[in-house]
Design a protein around this motif. Structure first.
Motif, mmCIF file in Angstrom:
data_model
loop_
_atom_site.group_PDB
_atom_site.id
_atom_site.type_symbol
_atom_site.label_atom_id
_atom_site.label_comp_id
_atom_site.label_asym_id
_atom_site.label_seq_id
_atom_site.Cartn_x
_atom_site.Cartn_y
_atom_site.Cartn_z
ATOM 1 N N SER A 156 -52.447 -6.678 -11.316
ATOM 2 C CA SER A 156 -52.511 -5.395 -12.041
ATOM 3 C C SER A 156 -51.387 -5.675 -13.142
ATOM 4 O O SER A 156 -50.197 -6.152 -12.969
ATOM 5 C CB SER A 156 -52.160 -4.210 -11.486
ATOM 6 N N GLN A 157 -51.478 -4.754 -14.183
ATOM 7 C CA GLN A 157 -50.255 -4.796 -15.332
ATOM 8 C C GLN A 157 -49.315 -3.541 -14.929
ATOM 9 O O GLN A 157 -48.281 -3.743 -15.807
ATOM 10 C CB GLN A 157 -51.136 -4.441 -16.730
ATOM 11 N N VAL A 158 -49.640 -2.952 -14.132
ATOM 12 C CA VAL A 158 -48.770 -1.555 -13.724
ATOM 13 C C VAL A 158 -48.168 -1.878 -12.359
ATOM 14 O O VAL A 158 -49.124 -2.110 -11.447
ATOM 15 C CB VAL A 158 -49.670 -0.471 -14.274
ATOM 16 N N SER A 159 -46.865 -1.335 -12.222
ATOM 17 C CA SER A 159 -46.271 -0.983 -11.184
ATOM 18 C C SER A 159 -45.894 0.306 -11.085
ATOM 19 O O SER A 159 -45.841 1.040 -12.085
ATOM 20 C CB SER A 159 -44.738 -1.953 -10.769
ATOM 21 N N LEU A 160 -45.987 1.035 -9.893
ATOM 22 C CA LEU A 160 -45.556 2.423 -9.537
ATOM 23 C C LEU A 160 -44.142 2.409 -9.024
ATOM 24 O O LEU A 160 -43.787 1.888 -8.013
ATOM 25 C CB LEU A 160 -46.608 3.009 -8.671
ATOM 26 N N VAL A 161 -43.304 3.514 -9.878
ATOM 27 C CA VAL A 161 -42.083 3.840 -9.204
ATOM 28 C C VAL A 161 -41.983 5.288 -8.825
ATOM 29 O O VAL A 161 -42.317 6.207 -9.567
ATOM 30 C CB VAL A 161 -41.075 3.261 -10.189
ATOM 31 N N VAL A 162 -41.823 5.673 -7.545
ATOM 32 C CA VAL A 162 -41.651 6.924 -7.219
ATOM 33 C C VAL A 162 -40.137 7.398 -7.032
ATOM 34 O O VAL A 162 -39.352 6.637 -6.156
ATOM 35 C CB VAL A 162 -42.382 7.249 -6.090
ATOM 36 N N MET A 163 -39.404 8.345 -7.474
ATOM 37 C CA MET A 163 -38.162 8.535 -7.678
ATOM 38 C C MET A 163 -37.999 9.541 -6.389
ATOM 39 O O MET A 163 -38.353 10.735 -6.635
ATOM 40 C CB MET A 163 -37.677 9.282 -8.955
ATOM 41 N N GLY A 164 -37.194 8.936 -5.646
ATOM 42 C CA GLY A 164 -36.895 9.848 -4.191
ATOM 43 C C GLY A 164 -35.369 9.766 -3.995
ATOM 44 O O GLY A 164 -35.110 10.063 -2.734
ATOM 45 N N ALA A 165 -34.623 9.438 -4.702
ATOM 46 C CA ALA A 165 -33.001 9.159 -4.367
ATOM 47 C C ALA A 165 -32.025 10.407 -4.542
ATOM 48 O O ALA A 165 -31.149 10.200 -4.225
ATOM 49 C CB ALA A 165 -32.506 7.873 -5.160
ATOM 50 N N GLY A 166 -32.750 11.218 -5.204
ATOM 51 C CA GLY A 166 -31.892 12.591 -5.910
ATOM 52 C C GLY A 166 -31.369 13.314 -4.549
ATOM 53 O O GLY A 166 -31.962 13.054 -3.510
ATOM 54 N N GLU A 167 -29.925 13.781 -4.890
ATOM 55 C CA GLU A 167 -29.274 14.701 -3.789
ATOM 56 C C GLU A 167 -29.848 16.008 -3.675
ATOM 57 O O GLU A 167 -29.500 16.827 -3.065
ATOM 58 C CB GLU A 167 -27.753 14.664 -4.152
ATOM 59 N N SER A 168 -31.052 16.605 -4.706
ATOM 60 C CA SER A 168 -31.431 17.923 -4.449
ATOM 61 C C SER A 168 -30.511 19.228 -4.481
ATOM 62 O O SER A 168 -30.439 19.933 -3.669
ATOM 63 C CB SER A 168 -32.355 18.106 -3.418
ATOM 64 N N SER A 169 -29.317 18.793 -5.376
ATOM 65 C CA SER A 169 -28.237 19.524 -5.366
ATOM 66 C C SER A 169 -28.536 21.171 -5.755
ATOM 67 O O SER A 169 -28.257 21.982 -5.029
ATOM 68 C CB SER A 169 -27.205 19.204 -6.341
ATOM 69 N N ARG A 170 -29.633 21.396 -6.640
ATOM 70 C CA ARG A 170 -29.958 22.859 -6.893
ATOM 71 C C ARG A 170 -30.729 23.245 -5.988
ATOM 72 O O ARG A 170 -30.742 24.303 -5.279
ATOM 73 C CB ARG A 170 -30.779 22.733 -8.224
ATOM 74 N N PHE A 171 -31.708 22.507 -5.359
ATOM 75 C CA PHE A 171 -32.418 22.927 -4.243
ATOM 76 C C PHE A 171 -31.531 23.220 -2.918
ATOM 77 O O PHE A 171 -32.093 24.434 -2.271
ATOM 78 C CB PHE A 171 -33.610 21.860 -3.869
ATOM 79 N N ARG A 172 -30.696 22.452 -2.687
ATOM 80 C CA ARG A 172 -29.826 22.956 -1.422
ATOM 81 C C ARG A 172 -28.911 23.635 -1.607
ATOM 82 O O ARG A 172 -28.291 24.114 -0.602
ATOM 83 C CB ARG A 172 -29.344 21.165 -1.303
ATOM 84 N N GLN A 173 -28.831 24.534 -2.755
ATOM 85 C CA GLN A 173 -27.809 25.877 -2.768
ATOM 86 C C GLN A 173 -28.451 26.938 -1.679
ATOM 87 O O GLN A 173 -27.481 27.589 -1.408
ATOM 88 C CB GLN A 173 -27.937 26.358 -3.966
ATOM 89 N N GLY A 174 -29.689 26.947 -1.435
ATOM 90 C CA GLY A 174 -30.121 27.640 -0.393
ATOM 91 C C GLY A 174 -30.609 27.046 0.842
ATOM 92 O O GLY A 174 -30.974 27.750 1.837
ATOM 93 N N LEU A 175 -30.747 25.713 0.907
ATOM 94 C CA LEU A 175 -31.131 25.106 2.193
ATOM 95 C C LEU A 175 -30.325 23.856 2.472
ATOM 96 O O LEU A 175 -29.818 23.309 1.459
ATOM 97 C CB LEU A 175 -32.554 24.489 1.842
#
Length: 379
Positions: free
Chosen positions: A2-21
């Motif tokens: 294939s000419q295409v690779s897939l990159v899934v971004m999963g390294a974030g710290e979710s700082s805004r999401f974790r303000q409540g969780l």
């Protein structure tokens, strides 16, 4: 190939999401499947990708790699740094990049994006706005305003060159800044980003988390040496001996850490805090426990209970059991009723009976955080 690779971004710290969780959004579970894995599996089936690469925070790389056959790459401090790390492993001329936050990617959007391969340095989905738009006091024509979404298809060499211009929030803005052509195709309202806790409602209709339990056990031993006291479960205990150990020798916490990591399937204390690392020389074991608990909660687990049995012929530990339970509860931020500390002798048998050291057995039970029970989901 294939000419295409897939990159899934999963390294974030979710700082805004974790303000409540406490959980990172990429570790919200659909059944037993974390959101990042759901996204990677779904996208990987939509086209013939030469590679599938997932970015992960440093402490989660090994844990994520255990769950998939895709390549997992350590991310950086920003989204762009994480993507650059992934691009170093990409072998194809094109890359499709998607964010875990957009977990409900319609197949037709992927087809529209990949179907325009080669027509521009970047192809990105976009939607219009229906509200009146004002920017810095000036009203703009809403027909000219677009909300850019992911996944985005980019020419790898062009993207790497564009990243030299600065730090960008997505590929299209980087390539546009460097003078490359960006082609917009029709996006979807289903590509809304899960960013804040109140957006848990976007998961309505998806499978709720698995409701069962996960058990783990730990066992550790430390020998005595001459000294001025012991530390067990974070509590200092007067004694004419100390533990022979690389850290502070808190054998109770070490057994508890192994039980926690075992229940989550995340390795053992030796992998996390090797005694060959001088950073852990004499370290307070409560700090290690705090780090493990933060990790456990970040990947979506909650502690139901912890049960420790301390085997010591001497010193006498019964006067300290309540203090140990309180201290462990404080460190793990759970009520004392979830912690049980028991002390026993070995009837003068074995190395414990000969007063040569202490052994501790620990068991824990974990469960997955149920996002369907969160107040934000039920608004």
């Amino acid at each position: 190939m294939s000419q295409v690779s897939l990159v899934v971004m999963g390294a974030g710290e979710s700082s805004r999401f974790r303000q409540g969780l406490s959980i990172k959004k990429q570790w919200l579970r659909l059944g037993e499947t974390p959101l990042w894995k759901h996204v990677a599996l779904h996208l990987s089936k939509q086209a013939c990708f030469d590679q599938v690469i997932i970015t992960a925070s440093p402490k989660e790389v090994k844990y994520m790699q255990k769950q998939v056959d895709f390549e997992v790459i350590e991310g950086g401090g920003t989204r762009q740094e994480s993507l650059q790390n992934a691009l170093a492993s990409v072998k194809t001329p094109w890359v499709l990049v998607s964010d875990v936050a957009r977990f409900d990617v319609p197949s037709e959007v992927i087809s529209r994006v990949i179907g325009r391969l080669g027509e521009a340095e970047c192809v990105a989905p976009a939607i219009g706005v229906s509200d009146t738009v004002s920017y810095q006091g000036e009203y703009l024509s809403r027909s000219e305003v677009k909300l850019i979404q992911t996944p985005q298809l980019s020419h790898v060499e062009s993207l790497l060159l564009a990243f030299r211009q600065g730090d960008f929030t997505d590929e299209s803005s980087a390539i546009a800044k460097s003078g490359g052509r960006v082609l917009l195709v029709e996006g979807s309202e289903r590509l809304k980003k899960l960013t804040h806790p109140h957006e848990l409602t976007l998961l309505q209709g998806f499978e709720p988390p698995f409701g069962g339990c996960y058990g783990g056990s730990g066992f550790d031993v430390h020998a005595f040496m001459e000294g001025e006291g012991l530390r067990l479960a974070g509590v200092d205990i007067p004694a004419p001996v100390a533990f022979k150990a690389h850290s502070d020798g808190d054998v109770a916490i070490h057994a508890l850490i192994d039980a926690l990591l075992g229940a989550a399937g995340a390795g053992d204390i030796g992998e996390w805090f090797p005694d060959s690392d001088l950073a852990y020389k004499g370290v307070d074991s409560t700090l290690l426990l705090q780090e493990v608990i933060k990790f456990i909660r970040g990947i979506g687990f909650e502690l139901i209970n912890a049960d420790l049995t301390i085997m010591a012929q001497a010193p006498k530990l019964s006067p300290y059991k309540e203090a140990m339970e309180r201290r462990l509860g404080e460190v793990m931020e759970v009520s004392r009723q979830r912690i049980s500390v028991k002390a026993t002798t070995t009837e003068s048998l074995g190395f414990v009976g000969r007063k040569e050291g202490v052994a501790v057995s620990a068991q824990v039970v974990l469960k997955l955080l149920d996002w369907t029970k969160h107040a934000c989901f039920n608004r």
